[in-house]
Write an enzyme that holds these catalytic residues in place. Structure first.
Site, PDB file in Angstrom:
ATOM      1  N   ARG A 221       0.875  -1.170   0.000  1.00  0.00           N
ATOM      2  CA  ARG A 221       0.000   0.000   0.000  1.00  0.00           C
ATOM      3  C   ARG A 221       0.914   1.222   0.000  1.00  0.00           C
ATOM      4  O   ARG A 221       1.992   1.196   0.608  1.00  0.00           O
ATOM      5  CB  ARG A 221      -0.886   0.042   1.259  1.00  0.00           C
ATOM      6  CG  ARG A 221      -2.027  -0.951   1.247  1.00  0.00           C
ATOM      7  CD  ARG A 221      -3.136  -0.529   0.283  1.00  0.00           C
ATOM      8  NE  ARG A 221      -4.281  -1.430   0.311  1.00  0.00           N
ATOM      9  CZ  ARG A 221      -4.477  -2.433  -0.539  1.00  0.00           C
ATOM     10  NH1 ARG A 221      -3.599  -2.681  -1.487  1.00  0.00           N
ATOM     11  NH2 ARG A 221      -5.564  -3.173  -0.463  1.00  0.00           N
ATOM     12  N   GLU A 250      -3.770   7.561  -4.286  1.00  0.00           N
ATOM     13  CA  GLU A 250      -4.187   7.037  -5.604  1.00  0.00           C
ATOM     14  C   GLU A 250      -5.550   7.576  -6.011  1.00  0.00           C
ATOM     15  O   GLU A 250      -6.413   7.722  -5.145  1.00  0.00           O
ATOM     16  CB  GLU A 250      -4.246   5.500  -5.540  1.00  0.00           C
ATOM     17  CG  GLU A 250      -2.897   4.890  -5.282  1.00  0.00           C
ATOM     18  CD  GLU A 250      -2.962   3.380  -5.066  1.00  0.00           C
ATOM     19  OE1 GLU A 250      -4.051   2.785  -5.253  1.00  0.00           O
ATOM     20  OE2 GLU A 250      -1.937   2.803  -4.717  1.00  0.00           O
ATOM     21  N   HIS A 268      -1.529   0.611  -9.698  1.00  0.00           N
ATOM     22  CA  HIS A 268      -2.105  -0.368  -8.772  1.00  0.00           C
ATOM     23  C   HIS A 268      -2.675  -1.555  -9.554  1.00  0.00           C
ATOM     24  O   HIS A 268      -3.862  -1.879  -9.457  1.00  0.00           O
ATOM     25  CB  HIS A 268      -3.173   0.262  -7.879  1.00  0.00           C
ATOM     26  CG  HIS A 268      -3.425  -0.529  -6.625  1.00  0.00           C
ATOM     27  ND1 HIS A 268      -3.728   0.045  -5.422  1.00  0.00           N
ATOM     28  CD2 HIS A 268      -3.398  -1.874  -6.390  1.00  0.00           C
ATOM     29  CE1 HIS A 268      -3.894  -0.903  -4.503  1.00  0.00           C
ATOM     30  NE2 HIS A 268      -3.697  -2.078  -5.076  1.00  0.00           N
TER      31      HIS A 268
HETATM   32  P1  NDP Z   1      -0.938 -11.823   4.710  1.00  0.00           P
HETATM   33  O1  NDP Z   1      -1.807 -11.423   5.838  1.00  0.00           O
HETATM   34  O2  NDP Z   1      -0.897 -13.238   4.277  1.00  0.00           O
HETATM   35  O3  NDP Z   1       0.580 -11.369   5.004  1.00  0.00           O
HETATM   36  C1  NDP Z   1       0.912 -10.163   5.603  1.00  0.00           C
HETATM   37  C2  NDP Z   1       2.361 -10.231   6.092  1.00  0.00           C
HETATM   38  O4  NDP Z   1       2.745  -8.941   6.576  1.00  0.00           O
HETATM   39  C3  NDP Z   1       2.572 -11.221   7.228  1.00  0.00           C
HETATM   40  O5  NDP Z   1       3.757 -11.929   7.007  1.00  0.00           O
HETATM   41  C4  NDP Z   1       2.698 -10.347   8.475  1.00  0.00           C
HETATM   42  O6  NDP Z   1       3.530 -10.991   9.406  1.00  0.00           O
HETATM   43  C5  NDP Z   1       3.339  -9.091   7.867  1.00  0.00           C
HETATM   44  N1  NDP Z   1       3.072  -7.865   8.641  1.00  0.00           N
HETATM   45  C6  NDP Z   1       1.864  -7.384   9.040  1.00  0.00           C
HETATM   46  N2  NDP Z   1       2.023  -6.265   9.748  1.00  0.00           N
HETATM   47  C7  NDP Z   1       3.354  -6.040   9.822  1.00  0.00           C
HETATM   48  C8  NDP Z   1       4.148  -5.041  10.442  1.00  0.00           C
HETATM   49  N3  NDP Z   1       3.597  -4.034  11.153  1.00  0.00           N
HETATM   50  N4  NDP Z   1       5.496  -5.114  10.315  1.00  0.00           N
HETATM   51  C9  NDP Z   1       6.072  -6.124   9.618  1.00  0.00           C
HETATM   52  N5  NDP Z   1       5.365  -7.095   8.990  1.00  0.00           N
HETATM   53  C10 NDP Z   1       4.029  -7.045   9.105  1.00  0.00           C
HETATM   54  O7  NDP Z   1      -1.380 -10.883   3.502  1.00  0.00           O
HETATM   55  P2  NDP Z   1      -1.210 -11.117   1.920  1.00  0.00           P
HETATM   56  O8  NDP Z   1       0.173 -11.597   1.647  1.00  0.00           O
HETATM   57  O9  NDP Z   1      -2.355 -11.886   1.401  1.00  0.00           O
HETATM   58  O10 NDP Z   1      -1.386  -9.597   1.405  1.00  0.00           O
HETATM   59  C11 NDP Z   1      -0.512  -8.594   1.867  1.00  0.00           C
HETATM   60  C12 NDP Z   1      -0.956  -7.236   1.380  1.00  0.00           C
HETATM   61  O11 NDP Z   1      -0.606  -7.056   0.019  1.00  0.00           O
HETATM   62  C13 NDP Z   1      -2.450  -6.913   1.394  1.00  0.00           C
HETATM   63  O12 NDP Z   1      -2.927  -6.626   2.695  1.00  0.00           O
HETATM   64  C14 NDP Z   1      -2.508  -5.720   0.471  1.00  0.00           C
HETATM   65  O13 NDP Z   1      -2.280  -4.520   1.192  1.00  0.00           O
HETATM   66  C15 NDP Z   1      -1.333  -5.960  -0.486  1.00  0.00           C
HETATM   67  N6  NDP Z   1      -1.818  -6.287  -1.834  1.00  0.00           N
HETATM   68  C16 NDP Z   1      -1.528  -5.457  -2.892  1.00  0.00           C
HETATM   69  C17 NDP Z   1      -1.993  -5.743  -4.154  1.00  0.00           C
HETATM   70  C18 NDP Z   1      -1.671  -4.860  -5.311  1.00  0.00           C
HETATM   71  O14 NDP Z   1      -2.438  -4.828  -6.262  1.00  0.00           O
HETATM   72  N7  NDP Z   1      -0.567  -4.145  -5.299  1.00  0.00           N
HETATM   73  C19 NDP Z   1      -2.837  -6.902  -4.421  1.00  0.00           C
HETATM   74  C20 NDP Z   1      -3.033  -7.742  -3.266  1.00  0.00           C
HETATM   75  C21 NDP Z   1      -2.550  -7.430  -2.029  1.00  0.00           C
HETATM   76  P3  NDP Z   1       3.424 -10.668  10.999  1.00  0.00           P
HETATM   77  O15 NDP Z   1       1.971 -10.695  11.341  1.00  0.00           O
HETATM   78  O16 NDP Z   1       4.250 -11.718  11.661  1.00  0.00           O
HETATM   79  O17 NDP Z   1       4.031  -9.310  11.168  1.00  0.00           O
END
Ligand code: NDP
Length: 307
Positions: A221, A250, A268
């Site tokens: 994001r 955006e 995006h």
């Molecule tokens: P998941 O929930 O599977 O993975 C999220 C990861 O981020 C986890 O490993 C989590 O680990 C980590 N994380 C969360 N908060 C933090 C933090 N504060 N610091 C460090 N690491 C953090 O989500 P997805 O992989 O399915 O999707 C991830 C994101 O990708 C979506 O939420 C969306 O924002 C973005 N996205 C973008 C798209 C695009 O078109 N560009 C399309 C699809 C998704 P932990 O909890 O251990 O910290």
């Protein structure tokens, strides 16, 4: 038939399936008491005041995996289930991340412009680019998509590291400190959720730790990266390259970013293929139809798992 409020755009295929089961209302004309379901997307979400004005709301189905534009805790506390579309887009978003990384390393956009402008003929060969092989790659957020990125990079023989809040059971080097990881790697790929816990996680210090030969890829994001700090670092030579699919405001992209030669910009488009959007659309609709049938959903967000 139940009453569904549509926020933002949906595809024709989604509309066709939904209209068999719902009266679909747009935001400019609906009866607040009648609405039981919302279909929205990750960008438009569901504004808090709108949510609060719908006393019979039961489900908010988000057409996307990122749901930071919906207050899922507020929804859960009211018994409203929020759903999203995990997993079906992992490979596509991973491809987008790899595409941006390769485009930065091999200057795809610069060299395409070079050929189109006739410079090859008039000036000779284009300047050399950088090899993407055997790079140190740091992944910020190693969830469903982050792990797909790590696997998809395999043929380039990277050394993968990652930073998340908790260590995962994966064969990659874990950094509990993002700045330390940024110092260690050649390229940092951001793929965390948005929202307050990740706001400006990639700040000036992280960006400068990546350094003048470093590359930042953001497919998470726009809020995750301090955009003015990123622009300043790219302009001042403190960061080498950036490949960006997402932006803070955006679809408005700062002119300063658009003027830079060392960035690759996408609108995006991480999941934006016909095939993946069809799969996401189907899951978005399946969640709504299943709820109508038996009161359950397929893919609730974690905050709503126990509802
Ligand atoms: P998941 O929930 O599977 O993975 C999220 C990861 O981020 C986890 O490993 C989590 O680990 C980590 N994380 C969360 N908060 C933090 C933090 N504060 N610091 C460090 N690491 C953090 O989500 P997805 O992989 O399915 O999707 C991830 C994101 O990708 C979506 O939420 C969306 O924002 C973005 N996205 C973008 C798209 C695009 O078109 N560009 C399309 C699809 C998704 P932990 O909890 O251990 O910290």
């Amino acid at each position: 038939m139940a009453d569904l409020l549509q926020i933002g755009g949906i595809t024709e295929a989604m509309r066709t399936r939904l209209s068999d089961a719902f009266n679909i209302h747009r935001r400019d004309a609906f009866d607040a008491d009648a609405i039981t379901h919302i279909v929205t997307n990750g960008h438009d979400g569901a504004p808090a005041d709108l949510m609060a004005s719908l006393p019979n709301l039961k489900v908010i189905s988000v057409y996307g995996v990122g749901y930071d534009a919906v207050d899922a805790n507020a929804a859960a506390s009211r018994g409203v289930i929020v759903t999203h579309t995990p997993d079906v887009l992992n490979q596509e978003v991973a491809t987008t991340a790899v595409l941006l990384m390769l485009s930065c390393y091999r200057e795809l956009v610069r060299d395409d412009a070079f050929v189109r402008a006739g410079y090859w003929e008039s000036n000779g060969n284009a300047p050399l680019t950088r090899s993407a092989d055997e790079q140190k790659v740091g992944i910020l957020g190693l969830g469903r998509i982050g792990q797909a990125i790590a696997r998809k990079l395999g043929p380039w023989n990277p050394e993968i590291s990652y930073h998340t809040r908790s260590k995962k059971d994966v064969p990659y080097k874990y950094f509990d400190n993002l700045i330390a990881m940024a110092h260690h790697v050649d390229v940092l790929i951001c793929i965390t959720p948005g929202g307050s816990s990740t706001d400006k996680l990639v700040n000036e210090e992280v960006i400068e730790a990546l350094g003048p030969r470093g590359t930042l890829i953001n497919v998470s994001r726009g809020s995750v990266v301090d955009e003015p700090a990123l622009i300043a670092a790219l302009q001042g030579g403190k960061l080498g390259w950036a490949g960006l699919d997402v932006f803070r405001d955006e679809p408005r992209v700062p002119q300063a970013l658009r003027d830079l030669p060392n960035v690759v910009l996408l609108p995006h488009a991480g999941s934006a293929t016909v095939e993946t959007r069809a799969a996401m659309g189907n899951l978005t609709v399946d969640n709504l139809l299943q709820h109508l049938n038996d009161g359950t959903v397929l893919t609730p967000v974690p905050e709503c798992k126990d509802l």
